[in-house]
Design a protein around this motif. Structure first.
Motif, mmCIF file in Angstrom:
data_model
loop_
_atom_site.group_PDB
_atom_site.id
_atom_site.type_symbol
_atom_site.label_atom_id
_atom_site.label_comp_id
_atom_site.label_asym_id
_atom_site.label_seq_id
_atom_site.Cartn_x
_atom_site.Cartn_y
_atom_site.Cartn_z
ATOM 1 N N THR A 17 41.428 61.628 -45.883
ATOM 2 C CA THR A 17 42.274 60.765 -46.706
ATOM 3 C C THR A 17 43.514 60.397 -45.916
ATOM 4 O O THR A 17 43.873 61.061 -44.954
ATOM 5 C CB THR A 17 42.629 61.468 -48.020
ATOM 6 N N TYR A 18 44.122 59.324 -46.298
ATOM 7 C CA TYR A 18 45.365 58.950 -45.629
ATOM 8 C C TYR A 18 46.343 58.287 -46.582
ATOM 9 O O TYR A 18 45.964 57.720 -47.589
ATOM 10 C CB TYR A 18 45.116 58.051 -44.413
ATOM 11 N N THR A 19 47.614 58.429 -46.251
ATOM 12 C CA THR A 19 48.688 57.772 -46.974
ATOM 13 C C THR A 19 49.181 56.625 -46.113
ATOM 14 O O THR A 19 49.229 56.754 -44.906
ATOM 15 C CB THR A 19 49.854 58.752 -47.176
ATOM 16 N N GLU B 150 51.952 71.100 -39.328
ATOM 17 C CA GLU B 150 50.893 70.932 -40.312
ATOM 18 C C GLU B 150 49.787 70.056 -39.730
ATOM 19 O O GLU B 150 49.983 69.401 -38.716
ATOM 20 C CB GLU B 150 51.449 70.270 -41.583
ATOM 21 N N ASP B 151 48.662 70.066 -40.421
ATOM 22 C CA ASP B 151 47.557 69.260 -39.942
ATOM 23 C C ASP B 151 47.659 67.864 -40.522
ATOM 24 O O ASP B 151 47.111 67.563 -41.576
ATOM 25 C CB ASP B 151 46.227 69.908 -40.313
ATOM 26 N N ASN C 299 58.906 57.963 -49.490
ATOM 27 C CA ASN C 299 59.602 56.730 -49.845
ATOM 28 C C ASN C 299 61.065 56.759 -49.429
ATOM 29 O O ASN C 299 61.768 55.775 -49.547
ATOM 30 C CB ASN C 299 59.465 56.433 -51.333
ATOM 31 N N LYS D 90 33.699 62.600 -44.452
ATOM 32 C CA LYS D 90 33.860 61.631 -45.527
ATOM 33 C C LYS D 90 35.100 61.851 -46.383
ATOM 34 O O LYS D 90 35.704 60.914 -46.864
ATOM 35 C CB LYS D 90 32.626 61.652 -46.435
ATOM 36 N N ARG E 130 45.085 63.058 -43.350
ATOM 37 C CA ARG E 130 44.911 64.472 -43.653
ATOM 38 C C ARG E 130 43.439 64.753 -43.892
ATOM 39 O O ARG E 130 42.655 63.840 -44.100
ATOM 40 C CB ARG E 130 45.719 64.843 -44.896
ATOM 41 N N ASN E 131 43.109 66.025 -43.917
ATOM 42 C CA ASN E 131 41.718 66.458 -44.157
ATOM 43 C C ASN E 131 40.762 65.838 -43.158
ATOM 44 O O ASN E 131 39.650 65.482 -43.507
ATOM 45 C CB ASN E 131 41.262 66.036 -45.568
ATOM 46 N N PHE E 132 41.217 65.739 -41.907
ATOM 47 C CA PHE E 132 40.381 65.003 -40.960
ATOM 48 C C PHE E 132 39.327 65.888 -40.313
ATOM 49 O O PHE E 132 38.734 65.503 -39.321
ATOM 50 C CB PHE E 132 41.248 64.335 -39.893
ATOM 51 N N ASN E 133 39.104 67.077 -40.867
ATOM 52 C CA ASN E 133 37.993 67.874 -40.350
ATOM 53 C C ASN E 133 36.741 67.633 -41.186
ATOM 54 O O ASN E 133 35.829 68.437 -41.194
ATOM 55 C CB ASN E 133 38.352 69.350 -40.306
ATOM 56 N N THR F 141 58.230 64.832 -46.217
ATOM 57 C CA THR F 141 57.715 65.212 -47.525
ATOM 58 C C THR F 141 57.989 64.146 -48.577
ATOM 59 O O THR F 141 57.284 64.066 -49.572
ATOM 60 C CB THR F 141 58.332 66.536 -47.981
#
Lengths: 629, 828
Positions: free
Chosen positions: B242-244, B217-218, B283, B239, B233-236, B280
């Motif tokens: 996002t990251y966890t 996955e990306d 925690n 702005k 994620r969504n690093f393309n 996935t």
């Protein structure tokens, strides 16, 4: 002005109450906030998050849920009533018994035609929203067990209801329950306890998101009633959920004081299948997060620890500005303390009572700094205490004390009372006028009233100050020149001559030159304006973190000058000092200020309410495992 | 001085195996890791060293499997080459010359024929700027190829190999440096940069430490200095990324690794706990604690069944199925420094020095293997940075190896020094040392030297300390207790000067103690000050008595660049020479002495006899920096070298540690030849790790296994008949890269099946004949099969008589002809 004697007052036990519910009106950008004592506050998010209106609470009223329908605000509470508010006159318009026992939640559909409430007896009741009133329409299928939370599908055809141990999906036209989603109980000892579905959210793709007392945020398919994904986010409860407008993000508030964001993200880039992924965690609270709203650019949260947090989402901002900073609103944006300058009396306003204190004499033991501008003194001992217990169940809106200390006035939603003070005796005169703010000059009482439109009406003098785009947050009339000094929520400062019915020259000069950026970037509004009785050129004003003495005789600072220059001035010699002076003299020695006032004997009264003292009075937070304990 | 060709300086064991991430082969049987200038191949099941891939001339800085051939491996080195190896046979296939020192190497399946290497930026040779370049490997048959086709991918990257990672299917590459993450998409040729705030004021340390991309996955996982792991994620997007955040580590996250399917994320740091995050369900996490030392690298086998972790104490742990530590490959532990000198244990002839925190390690130099650790401090070591913990600073053995003395100390800033002297007795039953006496605070200040008396009669220990005293400790005999304990016998001093060093004469009758500028000679029997020798100026740094024929000499070095030799019979200075000697070491088995001199940033070595004016051997510019620790290790087998220059290496071998913590030694040609021969002997065609056990039992067992297979499965053997021929066997077992072209082979193969230009019928008969022969062979081995094979015997009988004796002879001739080329190839 060289040195001042300071009365540092820390005995005002002001205690804000916990935030219970929140509703954001995206159309008008107003946030309605309900507190535990039944008061409702309206914040204007376009106007620097200013607390625009406060509807005082009532002893018998409790609010569990708030709901906007167009520009109308509804609330429902455990007293079993739905109430609508009159936002012009700042009081409840009417309230309606729902006959379903305590009400846990109220929502409206997207069209704004119907209200649904969830009741203790297991019914979901639909109300029709009429022009001036609401009217009961019908019940959906009655369930066993209370309805804790509701969410309406954007199309209006389905309602998801969070209950004990389960979620029901109702078909609105028929009123039948079409889906029954069973929610797992917690593990271990909490297995025997019922799971409370504290919050549900129904998304337009028929996804149901739920937050429950077992600490789970679960994603369900509303068509088939199947569980898609479980996120165990806390050991305690997930109390609140909020969905962003484009449904790409959900935030959940927990008992641990964290706000957790979930985003709808494609696991592989450039692909359509998306899933809910836990992303960021915000920890701005120490206690339960009971109310949440995800607005366009920020996450707004509030809870048991009584302060409202606006956490901007940085990706929505192009550059760093004061709008992208974290904002915590602790104190109301109005004045709770009034001070009688001549008599040295302080009046503290509580929701249900007023306290009158007299300032004691200083024993003068404070050390003397020759170069310091102010001299601190030990906390002042109070001499006398007078207590007015408010009769009736309405809470006090506002109160004031005349500067001679002879008059005292307060108002509730329904009445205004004025008392004559004679040391310890009081004579009461009553007058019926609902007023949000009172200010008194020495001889005659001007009752000033400002409207939310930003215009200021001065009764008796009958002139209207030109309209300004931002709400005035504080104002005062100069005792000698009768100039009206106003500070607005966007930190702008105006001086208006009531006599000449125009802005004064100083005000025009100030507007022409513009205020210093440091001044404009402060994030709390000025809540009080007062004047130096000895020096007519000096205006004293304060916000939560500082107080400022504006000396109109000194030159105005331009953008290049150092704004907070007290420390630099102290290090300069006497000869150099005048060249560095400017009109704004700011002191940040005192924090968490509720009132700053100059007495006639040139001593300064500073009323502080340390946030630590508020925190220590809160109930203990839920137990959390801390590292290395 | 002439360079002596026959004496060479070599790295002999003790190389750093935790320098770079190890690689597990596709079949999970071998583990490859960079070790100094070679790549070591270990067996994952037996943790035994199999062989090494030698060829690089500088530090190996990266090892990766060739994505297009899982039996080959690329290695890169600071010598500016990338080499392709066949790791099964240890053969160098190709050398690609890049021309710049390489710091790390990355490959991706999608980018065939391209390797990505980190090299210094060309224009900024002096500065610390690095770039990631793609190297197109030229397809040419030569052994040595120049790969000059470089194209820069990312500028200003970190040279740390964990700071760059390939994303899903090689579509993008993620690199971190400082507070910035950069993602480069190959398709769009576009890169995105994400920065974090430095946030120093809140105690947040946001700096990136490592990066790893999800294989399916990306999602990019990054580790941070404050122990957080962020999943991006969504690093393309510029702005909307996002990251966890995941947080368990309290120290920096040293390394991150996704499992091949991406279901789990592994992380490790100073806590020495392998944390196992479920991708996935963030925690949920599993832990594998108590791995011994801080984790520096994690690698996962391509099938995900084996994990291996490198640790800061030069150790590689192999973990099976997430939970079980199945093997530990331990190298020589070289922590922050060598506090104890290098010591040889008289019993096991092992090299002894401080190893893991609070331990002494016993390291076999001959087998390049750690024997065991002795816990000296006997306190729990806390895995936390910035704590002052007990360290072993001195150790000494007595002449027979019965006693071991250790000194541990805790240095605390501003607080009092804590010192313990411990004496350990050798226990024959348990074959290890047992604590006998603990002396807390034996001196008031730090101990500078500690020696046992070499005389066999008395066991005496002398310690010198900065508190102006030296103390002698004796084993006191007590009749009531079975075993005696040690107590202080004598406290000596000289004019309140600080003793710096001490030395016993070979027979133990004299003790020399250097008090700054004065050498005092004592008699340990009576504790009488016999004489004082002084040779101003300069404080005495090292003292050494001569041995055997030279025992009348005492040598000393001073800080003012003097090497002095006193004759103890005349009590006068015999000779002195101006030399900045940093270390003086005497060979216990001969009269030779080794002196390391530091001169203009590098070290020189002189080996001499105190009685002779000419050095036996000298070597200029041994290595850069000062040599602080050296030791003569006795050989287990004497060399019979007669040449003058190499004679000093006959009985013992000189080992020394350079400033860069490399363990080096000297070797002669004859010795190397012998070693080479022994390694050849061990080379077996089967690639399972060779242990003595295997040599004894493995062959026997394999034969048994084959027999068994033949018994249970006769049909299988029948179908494999062509393989029975030796020619084909050799053909199949020769490595593919040394075989000639397929067309040539094919002709050969067919010819091997043919007999002559006779009729087709005969051919067929012959084939059957061959098979029958095989059949007969196996029948000879296993009789019970007879009845079973009778079912198809008739056809065989039909063909068998058709073969004449002459034909058979011809067949044999063909066979012998047929693989002669192969054997000649193999021999060459």
């Amino acid at each position: 002005m060289g040195e001042l004697k300071v009365h540092r007052v820390r005995f005002f036990d002001y205690m804000p109450t916990a935030i219970r519910a929140m509703a954001f009106n995206a159309h008008t950008e107003r946030l309605a906030l309900a507190r535990m004592d039944g008061s409702v506050e309206i914040f204007n998010f376009t106007d620097h998050y200013f607390q625009e209106k406060v509807i005082p609470g009532k002893d018998s009223r409790s609010i569990e849920s708030l709901c906007w329908v167009g520009g109308r605000l509804f609330s429902a509470g455990l007293n079993g009533e739905i109430a609508e508010y009159d936002l012009e006159n700042l009081r409840p318009k009417y309230s309606l018994e729902a006959y379903g026992g305590p009400i846990w939640t109220v929502i409206s559909n997207t069209q704004g035609t119907q209200l649904a409430i969830g009741c203790e007896d297991g019914t979901v009741k639909l109300f029709e929203v009429l022009e001036e009133h609401i009217q009961f329409e019908r019940n959906l299928d009655r369930q066993k067990g209370r309805i804790i939370s509701l969410s309406w599908h954007p199309s209006g055809t389905h309602i998801a209801a969070g209950m004990m141990d389960m979620i029901r999906v109702f078909d609105v036209p028929t009123g039948h329950a079409v889906q029954r989603l069973l929610v797992d109980r917690g593990i271990g000892g909490s297995k025997s306890r019922e799971t409370v579905v504290w919050s549900v959210a129904f998304l337009s793709d028929h996804t149901v998101v739920s937050g429950d007392s077992a600490g789970k945020v679960q994603v369900w398919d509303g068509h088939t009633g199947t569980l898609v994904k479980t996120h165990l986010v806390t050991k305690w409860d997930v109390l609140a959920l909020s969905v962003s407008k484009d449904e790409s993000s959900v935030v959940a508030g927990t008992s641990e004081g964290t706000v957790i964001q979930f985003q709808f993200i494609a696991p592989t880039l450039h692909q359509q299948d998306k899933e809910w992924v836990r992303t960021r965690t915000f920890k701005n609270h120490t206690h339960d997060v009971r109310a949440l709203a995800e607005i366009e650019t920020a996450i707004v949260s509030g809870g048991m620890d009584t302060h409202l947090v606006v956490r901007p989402l940085l990706e929505k901002f192009d550059e760093k500005s004061h709008a992208s900073g974290l904002r915590k609103i602790h104190f109301p944006h109005r004045n709770l303390v009034s001070c009688a300058k001549k008599a040295g009396l302080l009046l503290f306003q509580f929701p249900g009572q007023l306290e009158l204190w007299r300032l004691g004499d200083s024993d003068g033991h404070g050390e003397k700094h020759t170069l310091s501008k102010k001299r601190e003194m030990e906390e002042i001992q109070s001499i006398s205490l007078t207590l007015f217990k408010q009769k009736g169940e309405d809470h006090i809106c506002c109160s004031a004390l005349s500067s001679c200390g002879g008059w005292l006035a307060y108002s509730t939603v329904s009445s205004v009372r004025i008392y004559r003070l004679q040391t310890d005796n009081n004579i009461s005169i009553t007058k019926v006028l609902p007023n949000p703010e009172l200010a008194m000059t020495t001889k005659c009482i001007h009752i000033l009233r400002y409207t939310s439109h930003g215009s200021v009406l001065v009764f008796q003098l009958h002139c209207i100050v030109p309209v300004y785009g931002s709400c005035p947050s504080a104002m005062g009339i100069h005792p000698t020149t009768n100039n009206l000094t106003m500070v607005h929520a966007d930190q702008q400062l105006f001086e208006y001559s009531i006599v000449e019915k125009q802005y004064t020259d100083w005000s025009r000069k100030l507007q022409k030159q513009g205020l210093h950026n440091v001044w404009l970037d402060r994030d709390t509004p000025v809540t009080h304006v007062t004047f130096n009785p000895k020096n007519p050129n000096q205006v004293v004003l304060h916000d939560m973190h500082m107080f400022c003495i504006i000396d109109q005789s000194l030159p105005l600072p331009d953008q290049k000058t150092q704004f907070y220059n007290q420390m630099t001035l102290r290090s300069l010699s006497e000869q150099e000092r005048p060249s560095h002076l400017h009109a704004f003299k700011i002191c940040k020695t005192f924090q968490d200020l509720l009132c700053v006032s100059l007495l006639d004997d040139q001593s300064l009264v500073v009323v502080e309410r340390p946030l630590l003292a508020i925190t220590s009075q809160l109930p203990a937070p839920v137990r959390q495992k801390k590292f290395a304990t | 001085m002439v360079e002596h060709a026959e004496i060479r300086m070599v790295r002999r064991g003790g190389s750093k195996i935790n320098f770079r991430e190890p690689v597990i082969t596709n079949d999970s049987r071998f583990l490859l890791c960079a070790a100094g200038e070679s790549v070591n191949v270990y067996s994952t099941s037996t943790e035994e060293f199999v062989h090494d891939l030698q060829g690089h001339t500088d530090l190996v800085t990266g090892v990766v499997l060739n994505p297009s051939n899982h039996l080959q491996v690329y290695s890169c080195s600071a010598d500016g080459t990338v080499r392709l190896w066949d790791f099964m046979d240890g053969i160098l296939i190709k050398t690609f010359i890049i021309g710049y020192p390489i710091y790390s190497i990355y490959v991706s399946e999608k980018h065939g024929g391209v390797v990505f290497v980190v090299v210094p930026m060309a224009n900024y040779k002096s500065s610390e700027l690095f770039q990631l370049v793609a190297v197109h490997l030229p397809r040419s048959g030569d052994q040595e190829v120049e790969a000059r086709e470089l194209s820069a991918v990312l500028c200003d990257v970190s040279p740390h190999p964990g700071a760059v990672s390939f994303g899903r299917e090689g579509e993008y590459i993620a690199a971190t440096k400082g507070l910035q993450l950069e993602v480069f998409f190959f398709k769009k040729q576009k890169s995105y940069r994400f920065s974090l705030k430095s946030g120093m004021k809140k105690g947040v340390k946001n700096a990136f430490t490592c990066v790893s991309c999800h294989p399916k996955e990306d999602c990019i996982a990054t580790g941070h200095a404050d122990g957080k792991i962020r999943l991006w994620r969504n690093f393309n997007q510029k702005k909307e990324y996002t990251y966890t955040t995941l947080h368990w580590h309290h120290g920096a996250v040293n390394t991150l690794c996704f499992t091949p399917e991406g279901t789990n994320l592994l992380s490790g740091g100073i806590e020495s706990v392998l944390v196992h995050w479920h991708y996935t369900q963030e925690n949920q996490k599993d832990f594998l604690p108590r791995l011994g030392a801080a984790i520096t690298h994690i690698a996962v086998s391509p099938d995900g069944s084996l994990f291996c972790t490198s640790h800061s104490d030069n150790k590689i742990t192999i973990i099976q199925s997430c939970v079980k530590v199945s093997a530990i490959i331990q190298g020589l532990v070289k922590g922050d420094g060598v506090w104890t000198d290098l010591i040889i244990d008289p019993r096991s002839k092992a090299l002894v020095l401080n190893g893991k925190p609070g331990h002494l390690q016993f390291y076999s130099l001959h087998r390049d293997k750690q024997l065991y650790n002795l816990d000296i401090v006997q306190q729990e070591y806390i895995n936390e940075e910035g704590l002052d913990q007990f360290e072993v600073v001195k150790a000494a053995f007595d002449a027979r190896g019965d006693w071991l003395a250790t000194v541990e100390e805790r240095r605390k800033k501003g607080a009092e020094l804590e010192i313990n002297l411990k004496l350990w007795a050798y226990d024959k039953l348990t074959q290890s040392f047992v604590l006998n006496t603990t002396v807390t605070a034996p001196h008031e200040d730090r101990i500078t030297g500690m020696f046992f008396s070499p005389s066999p009669e008395t066991t005496m220990l002398v310690t010198t300390s900065l508190d102006d005293h030296f103390k002698a400790w004796l084993l006191a005999d007590h009749s009531d207790t079975k075993e005696g304990f040690w107590s202080c016998d004598f406290v000596g001093g000289y004019h309140l000067l600080k003793p710096g060093c001490c030395s016993y004469s070979a027979d133990g009758s004299l003790l020399a103690v250097g008090f700054q500028e004065v050498v005092t000679v004592w008699s340990p029997a009576s504790w009488e000050l016999l004489t004082t020798l002084s040779q101003p100026p300069g404080a005495i740094r090292d003292l050494c008595f001569g041995r055997l024929s030279c025992s009348k000499y005492l040598l000393g070095t001073s800080t003012k660049n003097q090497l002095c030799c006193w004759n103890l019979l005349t009590c006068s200075l015999e000779w002195s020479t101006p030399m900045d000697v940093s270390l003086l070491q005497a060979d216990p088995l001969s009269e030779n002495m080794a002196a390391f001199c530091s001169q203009s940033g590098s070290s020189d070595l002189f080996v001499f006899k105190p009685s002779e004016p000419r050095p036996l051997y000298s070597q200029k510019a041994l290595c850069t920096g000062k040599v602080q620790h050296a030791v003569f290790a006795p050989r287990d087998q004497m060399l019979e070298s007669c040449e003058e220059r190499t004679q000093w290496l006959n009985r013992s071998q000189l080992y020394f540690i350079t400033q860069d913590m490399d363990l080096l030694t000297f070797s002669t040609k004859t010795e190397e030849d012998r070693l080479l021969a022994s390694s050849k002997q061990l080379m077996v065609d089967d690639s399972v790790a060779v242990t003595p056990f295997y040599l004894l039992l493995g062959k026997h067992r394999r034969q048994q296994l084959e027999k068994q297979e033949a018994l249970t499965n006769p049909m299988a053997e029948r179908t494999q008949l062509p393989q029975g021929s030796i020619a084909i066997k050799e053909l199949l077992h020769t490595p593919a890269h040394v075989l000639p072209s397929a067309s040539f082979l094919c002709a050969m193969f067919v010819r091997s099946l043919l007999v002559s230009r006779s009729s087709a019928r005969e051919e067929k008969a012959e084939e059957e004949m061959e098979s029958e022969k095989e059949e007969e062979d196996s029948e000879g081995e296993a009789d019970p099969r007879l009845g079973e094979s009778a079912a198809w015997a008739p056809s065989e009988e039909f063909g068998a008589p058709a073969l004449t004796k002459a034909q058979e002879r011809e067949l044999r001739k063909v066979k012998t002809f047929d693989h002669s080329w192969l054997s000649s190839l193999l021999d060459s």
